[in-house]
Design an enzyme around this catalytic site. Sequence first.
Site, PDB file in Angstrom:
ATOM      1  N   ASP A 440       1.051  -1.281   0.117  1.00 34.81           N
ATOM      2  CA  ASP A 440       0.186   0.199   0.080  1.00 34.81           C
ATOM      3  C   ASP A 440       0.921   0.953  -0.110  1.00 34.81           C
ATOM      4  O   ASP A 440       2.858   1.333   0.301  1.00 34.81           O
ATOM      5  CB  ASP A 440      -0.672   0.156   1.627  1.00 34.81           C
ATOM      6  CG  ASP A 440      -2.225   0.513   0.780  1.00 34.81           C
ATOM      7  OD1 ASP A 440      -2.585   1.038   0.160  1.00 34.81           O
ATOM      8  OD2 ASP A 440      -3.153  -0.065   1.740  1.00 34.81           O
ATOM      9  N   ASP A 497     -10.485   2.228  -3.978  1.00 34.94           N
ATOM     10  CA  ASP A 497     -11.212   1.280  -2.605  1.00 34.94           C
ATOM     11  C   ASP A 497     -12.219   1.298  -2.542  1.00 34.94           C
ATOM     12  O   ASP A 497     -13.356   1.279  -1.567  1.00 34.94           O
ATOM     13  CB  ASP A 497     -11.165   2.309  -1.514  1.00 34.94           C
ATOM     14  CG  ASP A 497      -9.860   2.071  -0.912  1.00 34.94           C
ATOM     15  OD1 ASP A 497      -9.118   0.821  -1.025  1.00 34.94           O
ATOM     16  OD2 ASP A 497      -9.212   3.039  -0.494  1.00 34.94           O
TER      17      ASP A 497
HETATM   18  C1  DGJ Z   1      -5.905   1.564   1.964  1.00 35.76           C
HETATM   19  C2  DGJ Z   1      -6.819   0.773   0.761  1.00 35.76           C
HETATM   20  O1  DGJ Z   1      -7.121   0.750  -0.844  1.00 35.76           O
HETATM   21  C3  DGJ Z   1      -7.346  -0.268   1.606  1.00 35.76           C
HETATM   22  O2  DGJ Z   1      -7.820  -1.208   1.038  1.00 35.76           O
HETATM   23  C4  DGJ Z   1      -6.368  -0.497   3.103  1.00 35.76           C
HETATM   24  O3  DGJ Z   1      -5.744  -1.890   2.710  1.00 35.76           O
HETATM   25  C5  DGJ Z   1      -5.849  -0.052   3.969  1.00 35.76           C
HETATM   26  N1  DGJ Z   1      -5.442   1.142   2.935  1.00 35.76           N
HETATM   27  C6  DGJ Z   1      -5.254  -0.174   4.833  1.00 35.76           C
HETATM   28  O4  DGJ Z   1      -5.208   0.667   6.435  1.00 35.76           O
END
Ligand code: DGJ
Length: 693
Positions: A440, A497
């Site tokens: 991430d 997301d």
């Molecule tokens: C942002 C990501 O896009 C989510 O899917 C998740 O992994 C969160 N971060 C976790 O903090």
Amino acid sequence: MSRHFRIDDARQTLVLAAKGDRLPQVVYWGARLPDGEDLDTLHAAHAIDVTGGMLDENPDLSLCPEATRSFPGQPGLILRDSDGTPLLPKFCYQSHSQDAALALIYSDAANGLTLTFSFAIDPDTHMITCRTALDATRPVHLHWLAAPVLPAPQHADEMIDFAGRWIGEFQTNRTAWSAGMRYRENRTGRTGHEHFPGLIVPCRGATNTQGEAYAFHYGWSGGHRMIAEELPDGRRQIQWGHAARMETAPATRFETAPLYITYSDSGLNGCATAFQRHLRDRIVTWPKPDSPRPVHYNCWEAVYFDHKIPVLQDIANRAAALGAERFVLDDGWFGQRDDDTRSLSDWTVDARKYPDGLHPLIDHVHRLGMSFGIWFEPEMINEDSDIHRAHPDWVLGSEDQTLGRQQKALNMALPEVRDYLYDRMSAILRDYPIDYIKWDHNRVLPMPDAAQTRGSYALLDRLRTDFPMVEIESCASGGGRIDFGIMQRTQRVWLSDSNDALERLRIQHDAALFLPMAVTGSHVGPRHCHTSGRVLDMSFRAWVAAQRHMGFEMDPRELDETETATLKEVTAWWKANRDWMCGADILRLDSADPAVLAEQQLARDKDRFVVFAGKAATSTQISPRPLRLTGLDPQATYRITLANRNTLHRLSRGTTALKTEALKLSGAYLMNHGITLPWSFPERMWVVEGQRL
Ligand code: DGJ
């Protein structure tokens, strides 16, 4: 004397030509030319006339337009000497070579500079990969270096580039060509939701399925600049490079990222399939190329930071029963990470949540027949972390910078930072049987810095060398880091997301202009979508996920019997079809109804296809308009069936042919007239399977 160079594949030709020792310019790029075309004549024919208000000779739109040659637009190179004096180079031919790739070397002896351009064409994917490098005899300061500069077509009225935001990636912008410049500069230090580095120039009349189009993608994860400029004389130039002034230190060598370009005579889909194939078959390296892409389960939206082993084990049981094959433990397993204010960079397992380490969970997951993946956000640090307390100097940017999600970025240019991250991450990968990392990157950088991106790439490369069987997913709050640079080091993107299937349908549709199914993660989200508040039918949620690399991300304890049955059924369908779909082209259809977003996934041998027709809104007219297919053999007969006809009875009363039986129709009919789908509610998907007989 004129020098010329030509590169071809079966569908396109690119011709470069230069007057004497000057830098070459692209004098032709488009549909394949005959082998015997006389390039001297072609070069001469390309010249534009001179009239009032012009110089006596029109400056070339060269691969790197030079300010010193009276070029009337943006130059391709801006730099200063080591003492800060602006340099105004004039390059002359030095040498060239042409085997698998074309390399052109031009130098400026007075300023001690050398420019190298390279072009490689892939006959199978139709992708031309090109880049520019600058060498200097002493360290110089770089402001701007463009990858090889290309002309844009004259018979185009508009260009399509990409904007976006968190949970709203890949938004297409159509801008009319006009005098002056369209300038996109991403100074956030990562690829960004806001600025996917892609451009498509459709020629007049082009649609998804027909007409000519030119497309560009800059394969770099640190932020880019794009210039699309129409000069006063009407010529158009396209420049791509790193965002300006990203090179913060003087150096003797600079290189652009690869610029990927392609010409299509089959509409936007010709560009899309070139990018899809090139990314899947040439850029991504697959640890297990012959293994099917596993169905994912990701626990983020089920538990967030609240990790309890029995709950996770229960969720894993249910996920496996639904058909999941990989369990991904998301954020919350390390340090004291109970929320997003702390612990980033403390990459040790949280003994409060996992007193016996991760083994009890991983063993359980393995017993269920699933593999195990884990979340990291390596480039980031919270002020409230042991590592920040010990090494505040490891942070990128000033101490008083604005935080993003309560976090700062680590300075990835520092070898000690990369070594620390490598040690922590490799220890986790060695201590536990982990075959997948979700990587991430949740904030923009305090400033653009090319060394940061190179540092991230170096860490990724080192981990991949030492753990070649571990797959990596690129995530940055969803789709904030998607580009061919990161995809050289990863195998999947977390596209967004947004697990809202309605929004996802649109995002997937537009992202397919560049991304193949095999790399595009798509999960079935919670019944009440966490990012939009929408409540969507399970069938729609499941089919939207089944368009790409399928996974689940809801709490499976919320599913009722009907939802469970539907999800199992769609997942089984996906598993039965994923092998051929992973290698298929995603072709966006020209839907006659703007309420319907439709695509056709067509096997490379064209023997089978599946059409996903997503109804994104209520149509203005009552009856569905026929949906024209594409890319089929007009003479062949195809058997088409509605894969999800079991949902029909709830929707409409008629007895149309497709509702009741498989139909045998010619490719010509399917492409010229189209399929007449049954009526449906909005937020539903029709899935039609086709097989050549
Ligand atoms: C942002 C990501 O896009 C989510 O899917 C998740 O992994 C969160 N971060 C976790 O903090």
